[in-house]
Each structure stands twice: as C-alpha cells, then as structure tokens.
Design an enzyme around this catalytic site. Structure first.
Site, short mmCIF file in Angstrom:
data_model
loop_
_atom_site.label_atom_id
_atom_site.label_comp_id
_atom_site.label_asym_id
_atom_site.label_seq_id
_atom_site.Cartn_x
_atom_site.Cartn_y
_atom_site.Cartn_z
N ASP A 171 0.82 -1.20 0.00
CA ASP A 171 0.00 0.00 0.00
C ASP A 171 0.86 1.26 0.00
OD1 ASP A 171 -2.52 1.06 -0.09
OD2 ASP A 171 -3.21 0.05 1.70
N ASP A 172 0.65 2.12 -0.99
CA ASP A 172 1.26 3.45 -1.07
C ASP A 172 2.77 3.46 -1.29
OD1 ASP A 172 -1.22 4.46 -0.78
OD2 ASP A 172 -0.83 5.63 1.01
N CYS A 230 -6.70 3.07 -3.03
CA CYS A 230 -6.83 1.76 -2.39
C CYS A 230 -7.88 0.86 -3.03
CB CYS A 230 -7.15 1.94 -0.91
SG CYS A 230 -5.97 2.96 -0.02
N HIS A 243 -10.53 -4.02 1.74
CA HIS A 243 -10.98 -2.71 1.25
C HIS A 243 -11.91 -2.76 0.06
CE1 HIS A 243 -9.65 1.78 1.51
NE2 HIS A 243 -10.67 1.48 2.33
#
Length: 306
Positions: free
Chosen positions: A28-29, A68, A131
């Site tokens: 993530d990111d 996301c 998510h």
C-alpha cells in the site's frame, strides 16, 4: 488487468497436472522510487532488489488507479474501475474508497480471481487489507477466498469506540479484535507488530498448503506503508528515510522471508510470485513520505504513471 487473468488461465492450461502456486504481495502506497532496483538512494530493499534481478521487471505494468479500493477491485476482477464500479468523476476518485461509514462493496456480478482459481482446486487466503466492502456479503470468504486474516478497511483510528468503533480485524469470518484496541498501533512513535503478525499468517498458510499438496493463492496485502505508517521494534528507527523507510524495510524483510520459506520447503512446484505497489503516496509530512521519482507526482495531482 484482464491480461493478468488471461496469463493465469494460460499457465493453468499448460500446467494442467501441476498448477503453479501464486503469491501476490500488494504494498500500500509504496512508490516507484521507493526500492533500490528503481534507483532509491538509501538501498534498503535488498530482498526486493534480489527478486527483481532474478526475475522479470514489468516496467509498464501500471495499477488501474492510484487509490486503495479501485486498484484492488481492478486487480481482483481484471476489469478497470469504470467497469467494476469503483470510480468517481470528482476529487480524483477519492470517493471510490469504501471506508467504514459506507455500506457498499464489490458487486456480486464481478467474478474475482479467487473464485476463478477455485474452479482449478486452489486454496486461497488474503492477509491484510481487503478494502472492497466491510459488510458481511462483501467480505473475502463470500468472494472466493477460503481463509482471511486482516481487515475490511485500513488501520485508521483510533476512534472512541462509542460514537464510532475502531476498525475490526477478522480471522476468517470471526472478528478477533480491533485496530488500536486489541492490535496496538502507537501513532506517536509509529511502532506496531502487525506486519509481523501478517507475515506469520502468510508463512503458516504456505506451510499448511504445501503439506496438504494443494495449489494455493496467497494474497498478502499489508498496509504499514499507508499512513499512519508503522513498523515493528525490529525495524523501528532503523531506516535513513525515517518512519516511512522503517515500514518499507519491514516489507522488504517480509518478501525475503516468504521467498526463503519457499526455498526451505524444497518445493519442486512452479511459483508465480508478484510484488505490486499502489503509488498513492503521502507527501504532506516528510517522515511519512515515499517517492514516485522519476515519474510524475502522486495521487492528488495525477491518476496516471502510477
């Protein structure tokens, strides 16, 4: 993304007797410029860099969205956000998230990767951040996965547990606690052992499926590099890049541990091992900052070159 599913189908057709095990690690990111193989100055990702040197680099394999939920929906469905429903025409797609206060999720008509693999007798597990909807009908075990350890959302919080509860953490279909309440994250110091818990779950799944002789799909999707970033005591304060760098170092360690587990099991089977990154960087606080260098800026100004 459709090409990914077609490739997997081709591999399964060719390897009809011994289908390959599949591991996808979604960071993530993390940005393009956060790993050594792409020129990061700190050179703190030796395991990822080694994997790149021994494998294939897909230099134009872009995520379908730098956020996301839309990127995950595209990865799992093989369809772009405009087709799978996780898109928006305003605020650079930011309301395509599925936060705790929303009730929606990935639609039942979308056939997801674990559902397709189930037809080939795969056992599938997701570890970390889902998510794609936190209501029961949207959770992983109702969308093709056999096992689940993690959360339907990111590790936002802490909340007061009265007006708004902290984010729940699940083991399969049972809630086993909440972020901050039971799974500690120290926002002041950026210290948490959650990534090590996720790693242990992944290694255990690989061992159990190898022992049972099952082809497996492991979707390992931690969110330590998503703000508020965190790292375990083993990596806390170790990076020259601050708190965010600590989290990246721990992700690299996890890559090495999972690859080593596959070697230790001395499996003769084929493995498809892929590491993907959602380039949606935090760039407002230096201690939490990643980099997309040499590409363009991060999620707020752009939705391309991620």
């Amino acid at each position: 993304m459709r090409g990914v599913l077609l490739l997997l189908c081709l591999v399964l057709a060719v390897e009809a007797v011994k289908p390959p095990n599949i591991i996808i690690m979604l960071m993530d990111d993390m940005g393009w410029g956060d790993i050594g193989v792409n020129g990061n100055w700190a050179k703190e990702t030796p395991n990822i860099d080694k994997m790149a040197s021994e494998g294939l680099l897909f230099m134009d394999f872009y995520t379908a969205n730098p956020l996301c939920s839309p990127s995950r929906a595209a990865l799992m469905s093989g369809r772009l956000p405009i087709r799978n429903g996780f898109y928006s025409t305003n605020a650079h797609a930011r309301n395509a998230y599925t936060p705790q206060t929303m009730v929606g999720g990935i639609h039942e008509y979308e056939k997801l990767l674990p559902q397709l693999l189930k037809t080939a007798d795969y056992k599938s597990k997701i570890i970390g951040k889902w998510h794609l909807g936190h209501r029961e009908q949207f959770l992983p075990l109702n969308r093709g996965f056999d096992e689940f350890f993690g959360s339907g959302n990111c590790h936002f919080g802490p909340y007061n547990d009265v007006q708004q509860p902290n984010i729940p953490v699940y083991k399969d279909d049972k809630m086993v606690g909440r972020y901050f309440t039971n799974f500690t994250i120290n926002k002041a110091t950026g210290e948490s052992n959650i990534s090590q818990i996720f790693l242990g779950e992944g290694l255990s799944f690989i061992e159990s499926q190898n022992a049972a002789g099952n082809p497996f799909f492991l979707y390992w999707t931690p969110d330590a590099t998503h703000g508020p970033t965190y790292a375990s005591p083993m990596f806390h304060g170790k990076s020259r890049r601050g708190r965010y760098g600590d989290a990246v170092m721990e992700m690299d360690y996890a890559v090495g541990a999972i690859l080593q587990k596959l070697k230790d099991l001395e499996s003769t089977e084929t493995h498809l091992f892929s590491l993907l990154r959602i380039t949606a960087l935090l760039h407002t606080v230096k201690l939490l900052e990643g980099t997309t260098v040499p590409l363009c800026a991060a999620r707020r100004p752009r939705t391309r070159e991620g």
